[in-house]
Design a protein around this motif. Structure first.
Motif, PDB file in Angstrom:
ATOM      1  N   ASN A 100       4.649  -5.555 -13.079  1.00 45.19           N
ATOM      2  CA  ASN A 100       4.441  -6.755 -12.439  1.00 45.19           C
ATOM      3  C   ASN A 100       3.379  -7.078 -11.350  1.00 45.19           C
ATOM      4  N   ARG A 101       2.500  -5.953 -11.581  1.00 43.33           N
ATOM      5  CA  ARG A 101       1.561  -5.926 -10.529  1.00 43.33           C
ATOM      6  C   ARG A 101       0.236  -5.114 -11.115  1.00 43.33           C
ATOM      7  N   ARG A 118       2.848   5.207 -17.907  1.00 44.51           N
ATOM      8  CA  ARG A 118       1.952   5.198 -16.707  1.00 44.51           C
ATOM      9  C   ARG A 118       0.926   6.235 -16.782  1.00 44.51           C
ATOM     10  N   TYR A 136       6.313  -4.550  -0.115  1.00 47.55           N
ATOM     11  CA  TYR A 136       5.053  -5.246  -0.180  1.00 47.55           C
ATOM     12  C   TYR A 136       5.307  -6.437   0.739  1.00 47.55           C
ATOM     13  N   TRP A 196       0.885  -1.235   0.038  1.00 45.34           N
ATOM     14  CA  TRP A 196      -0.176  -0.007   0.069  1.00 45.34           C
ATOM     15  C   TRP A 196       1.063   1.187  -0.222  1.00 45.34           C
ATOM     16  N   GLU A 205      -2.255  -1.804  -9.852  1.00 47.75           N
ATOM     17  CA  GLU A 205      -2.210  -0.889  -8.749  1.00 47.75           C
ATOM     18  C   GLU A 205      -3.509  -0.364  -8.778  1.00 47.75           C
ATOM     19  N   PRO A 219       5.514   0.977   2.334  1.00 54.08           N
ATOM     20  CA  PRO A 219       6.420  -0.161   2.830  1.00 54.08           C
ATOM     21  C   PRO A 219       6.857  -1.190   1.563  1.00 54.08           C
ATOM     22  N   THR A 221       9.596   4.076   1.675  1.00 52.18           N
ATOM     23  CA  THR A 221       9.592   5.053   0.923  1.00 52.18           C
ATOM     24  C   THR A 221       8.842   6.471   1.594  1.00 52.18           C
TER      25      THR A 221
HETATM   26  P1  ADP Z   1       5.104   4.404  -6.826  1.00 55.22           P
HETATM   27  O1  ADP Z   1       4.601   5.573  -6.120  1.00 55.22           O
HETATM   28  O2  ADP Z   1       6.066   4.487  -7.955  1.00 55.22           O
HETATM   29  O3  ADP Z   1       3.831   3.576  -7.654  1.00 55.22           O
HETATM   30  P2  ADP Z   1       5.924   3.508  -4.512  1.00 55.22           P
HETATM   31  O4  ADP Z   1       7.436   3.104  -4.261  1.00 55.22           O
HETATM   32  O5  ADP Z   1       5.478   4.711  -3.883  1.00 55.22           O
HETATM   33  O6  ADP Z   1       5.868   3.398  -6.163  1.00 55.22           O
HETATM   34  O7  ADP Z   1       5.093   2.442  -4.078  1.00 55.22           O
HETATM   35  C1  ADP Z   1       5.184   1.060  -4.704  1.00 55.22           C
HETATM   36  C2  ADP Z   1       4.514  -0.106  -3.879  1.00 55.22           C
HETATM   37  O8  ADP Z   1       4.336  -0.977  -4.581  1.00 55.22           O
HETATM   38  C3  ADP Z   1       5.425  -0.313  -2.517  1.00 55.22           C
HETATM   39  O9  ADP Z   1       4.666  -0.721  -1.451  1.00 55.22           O
HETATM   40  C4  ADP Z   1       6.123  -1.733  -3.193  1.00 55.22           C
HETATM   41  O10 ADP Z   1       6.730  -2.564  -2.265  1.00 55.22           O
HETATM   42  C5  ADP Z   1       4.820  -2.206  -3.829  1.00 55.22           C
HETATM   43  N1  ADP Z   1       5.133  -3.453  -4.692  1.00 55.22           N
HETATM   44  C6  ADP Z   1       6.305  -3.518  -5.737  1.00 55.22           C
HETATM   45  N2  ADP Z   1       5.955  -4.475  -6.331  1.00 55.22           N
HETATM   46  C7  ADP Z   1       4.909  -5.449  -6.009  1.00 55.22           C
HETATM   47  C8  ADP Z   1       4.357  -6.430  -6.342  1.00 55.22           C
HETATM   48  N3  ADP Z   1       4.779  -7.383  -7.148  1.00 55.22           N
HETATM   49  N4  ADP Z   1       3.017  -6.711  -5.501  1.00 55.22           N
HETATM   50  C9  ADP Z   1       2.845  -6.294  -4.741  1.00 55.22           C
HETATM   51  N5  ADP Z   1       3.348  -4.920  -4.393  1.00 55.22           N
HETATM   52  C10 ADP Z   1       4.565  -4.505  -5.069  1.00 55.22           C
END
Ligand code: ADP
Ligand code: MG
Length: 729
Positions: free
Chosen positions: A469-470, A458, A298, A214, A472, A296, A282
């Protein structure tokens, strides 16, 4: 009153950063210090107990009474060694936040003294007097209790000298009264369903794990200013306040330097989070002034959600040490960005494959496309439900306003994935058969053995975006319990994967070739779920029209959005996956409608009070000052000579009078609308009445108050203004 305003503004502006107590050890050394994790279990439990507990956690089976007693003894010892004096079952009721009831560890020792006692029985199950938690009618007060039961998959922790034991909260008849129970059910459902499909590609897969990362957005406001704003203190948002001349138009806050007071707060929060095993990593400024974000690494979804809830309470506590109040409301200030909580979500196998990450081999890519297409199909089919899962009275101020995802769910894929889908869609059966087992996925003329998805592609206007890879899920509100969205999403995807597997298995029985079936079924999904795919500008008006043409759910009235939980396809989906029974769905919607009404009701009351008792008197005072002045001018210059000089003042007086008249009238009408709404028996109809008949008055009242703010003498304006609340030095 203005005296108070100037006093608090001065207090806030004079404030310096509060020094942080930085541990001498490195983060890796104090990380999870207050968590009863495996290392602590190993240290504090007999070897056989440790093994039994790990087995139970990994295989999702209950502990025997003897084992539970042994775990309790070890856990108690660890807790006492770390300064704990109380313990509590920590659960997530259907209200906001978490609930706890603390008990001391003490028991009579039979000799007039006490001993520190904590039995397996108290660890595993408790019966909190929970009749006052919302339950939507499942558990009438006469119908006895609900109980809380230990969720062994989430480790116990110590917060403020209290051992907190994460628990589920259910009624005696087994219905969930919380968020954790259905979340665990949904995680299990997606585990089973996704494992079934993942085994087409790798028969060593035993489990699929749902992951959540999150991103928590929030605002900080100085404590003194906060307490001088009754609306902020009581509703979490400003119910009035004219935009500041400068807000976010220069875009200078995003990734800008973090003010030192805020940096101290963030550091303190990080240290506290790390001690509790929350892997925050972050932090940065967000777009709006005073807005920040924290994310955090993930984790598995259930644990990640516990950590988010824990973090939210930690934030409030740490903020106060730094003379701040943290605002988790989705829209604390009009005219600038609101706060969300992006839910980054993915599925991964116990063999280490991330199922939404493109593979390195053709077969890996077929797996990737299979899972992504099933997610698209699930989100398409249940787009209204997913919207309902993130809808609330507070998030309504954010969604659909032109700075957040609209109140329509769509998926952004990015151009590369869109291109692959397009080619897959156009390919014919024959072509698909041509590329046999070894060659795997290759679509149309050119082969694509390796898909490289570029994460920079994006689109920030999409409520649900594929990010390499996920996925959002960006529509989630900053104050929400992520579980609500994660329950709906994991359950919907689980159900879709089960249906997919049924089809594939039936065709396998007919002797068709696996890769051919998979590609063919995936192609059908892609074609069918096309309406959910939208890479354009989600903020545009054309999209709203287009989405309606595509048959996507465009409902914007929150109480009606909740209806999606009770659609036949939702009820069936939740029943098939075992996540919710119909009784539970009905009860939970009652709670949602009731909560909606209460939130709007409180806001309406606060606004009415502020309008009549704070704003009108001040505006009257200023008006009478102008009238006084005008009379004096007239007597000085004589009526004829002064008519030019006073015409401006006259018009101001008239405008103020008009604004005041509308405010008074609207407050009366708003009170009457509430009175009528309160008579309605049905929670749903009542919530709709609040939405339709109360909120419009609130908007009118605010509009006229904000106009007055620009006219009335700054010296006597009672409430801290936006330019004072926002911009921390
Ligand atoms: P952004 O703001 O660029 O989207 P952030 O670094 O603020 O990125 O947050 C990204 C979040 O996505 C972090 O909590 C990260 O751990 C999480 N994340 C990254 N890869 C995965 C994954 N495969 N599955 C779930 N969460 C992920
Ligand atoms: Mg982010």
């Amino acid at each position: 009153m203005s005296q108070l305003r100037f006093k608090v503004v001065e207090e806030a502006f004079d404030r310096k950063a509060v020094p942080v107590d930085i541990p001498a050890e490195r983060p890796s050394e104090y990380y999870a210090k207050y968590v009863f994790n495996r290392a602590k279990m190993y240290e504090y439990l007999p070897k056989s107990t440790y093994d039994a507990l790990i087995y139970a956690i990994e295989n999702k089976v209950p502990l025997s009474r003897e084992e539970a007693d042994a775990v309790a003894a070890g856990m108690k010892q660890w807790a006492i060694d770390n300064g704990a004096r109380h313990y509590t079952h920590w659960f997530h009721p259907l209200t906001d936040g978490t609930a706890e009831k603390h008990d001391g560890f003490i028991e009579h020792d039979g000799k007039g003294g006490v001993v520190e006692e904590f039995s397996g029985k108290l660890l595993v199950q408790q019966e909190p007097d929970a009749s006052s938690f919302p339950n939507g009618g499942i558990r009438n007060t006469f119908e006895a209790r609900g109980y809380s039961a230990w969720d062994i998959s989430s480790p116990a922790f110590i917060l403020d000298k209290t051992l907190c034991i994460p628990t589920i909260f259910i009624s005696y008849t087994g219905e969930s009264l919380d968020y954790k129970t259905p979340l665990l059910r949904a995680i299990n459902a997606v585990d089973k369903a996704a494992t079934g499909v993942a085994r087409y590609f790798d028969d060593k897969v035993k489990h699929v794990i749902s992951y959540l990362g999150w991103e928590q957005e929030y605002f900080l406001v100085d404590e003194a200013l906060y307490s001088a704003r009754p609306d902020l203190a009581m509703t979490g948002r400003t119910l009035m306040g004219h935009e500041s001349a400068k807000n976010q138009q220069l875009e200078d806050h995003y990734f800008g330097a973090i003010p030192s007071r805020v940096e101290a707060f963030m550091l303190d929060l990080e240290i506290e989070s790390h001690k509790l095993g929350i892997p925050v990593r972050t932090r940065h400024n967000e777009v709006a002034p005073n807005q920040f974000e924290l994310a955090p690494i993930y984790e598995e979804t259930n644990l990640a959600n516990d950590h988010n809830l824990l973090l939210m309470s930690l934030m409030s506590e740490v903020a106060r040490r730094h003379n701040f109040r943290v605002l988790l409301h989705e829209k604390p200030f009009a005219g600038i960005n609101g706060s969300g909580k992006h839910n980054n979500w993915s599925l991964g196998t116990d063999t280490g494959t991330m199922l939404f990450a493109p593979g390195k081999t053709p077969q890996g890519n077929l797996q990737f496309i299979t899972f992504v297409a099933n997610v698209m199909a699930a989100v398409h089919k249940h787009n209204g439900l997913l919207k309902a899962s993130i809808a609330s009275a507070t998030n309504a101020h954010r969604l659909g306003a032109n700075e957040a995802p609209p109140a329509i769910i769509s998926i952004f894929t990015g151009s590369q994935l869109a291109d692959i889908f397009e080619r897959l869609e156009k390919s014919t059966d024959n072509e698909l058969i041509k590329f046999g087992d070894k060659e795997g996925i290759s679509v149309g003329a050119s082969q694509i053995p390796e898909i490289l998805i570029d994460n920079t592609d994006r689109n920030r206007t999409s409520p649900f975006a594929f990010t390499g890879n996920r996925f959002e899920f960006r529509a989630v509100g900053s104050s929400a319990n992520c579980a609500s969205a994660m329950i709906a999403l994991n359950a919907a995807v689980a159900d879709q994967l089960n249906l997919f597997k049924e089809k594939v298995d039936a065709r396998l029985k007919n002797g068709e070739q696996l890769n051919h079936i998979l590609l063919d079924e995936v192609r059908k999904l892609i074609i069918k779920s096309k309406p959910i795919h939208f890479d354009g500008n989600g903020y545009s008006d054309e999209w709203k029209e287009e989405a309606a043409r595509r048959g996507l759910d465009c409902q914007t009235c929150v109480p009606k959005i909740f209806d999606s939980y009770l659609l036949p396809e939702s009820i069936d989906m939740f029943a098939r996956t075992g996540v919710f029974s119909e009784v539970e769905l009905e009860a939970r919607n009652e709670v949602k409608w009731e909560m909606y009404t209460k939130k709007v009701q409180i806001e309406a009351r606060v606004l009415g009070d502020l309008a009549i008792n704070h704003i009108i008197p001040v505006a009257t005072r200023y008006q009478s000052f102008l009238v006084d002045n005008l009379v004096k001018l007239k007597s000085l210059f004589g009526a004829e000579k002064s008519s030019d000089i006073v015409s401006q003042d006259l018009s101001t007086i008239e405008k103020i009078a008009k604004h005041m008249a509308v405010i008074k009238e609207s407050v009366e009408e708003m009170v009457e609308a509430r009175r009528q709404a309160n008579k309605i028996k049905s929670e749903r109809e009542k919530a709709i009445a609040y939405h339709d008949n109360v909120i419009p008055h609130m908007e009118t009242i605010r509009y006229h108050i904000d106009k007055l703010e620009l006219m009335v003498d700054n010296e006597i304006w009672p409430l801290p203004k936006y330019r004072e609340l926002l911009f921390i030095r």
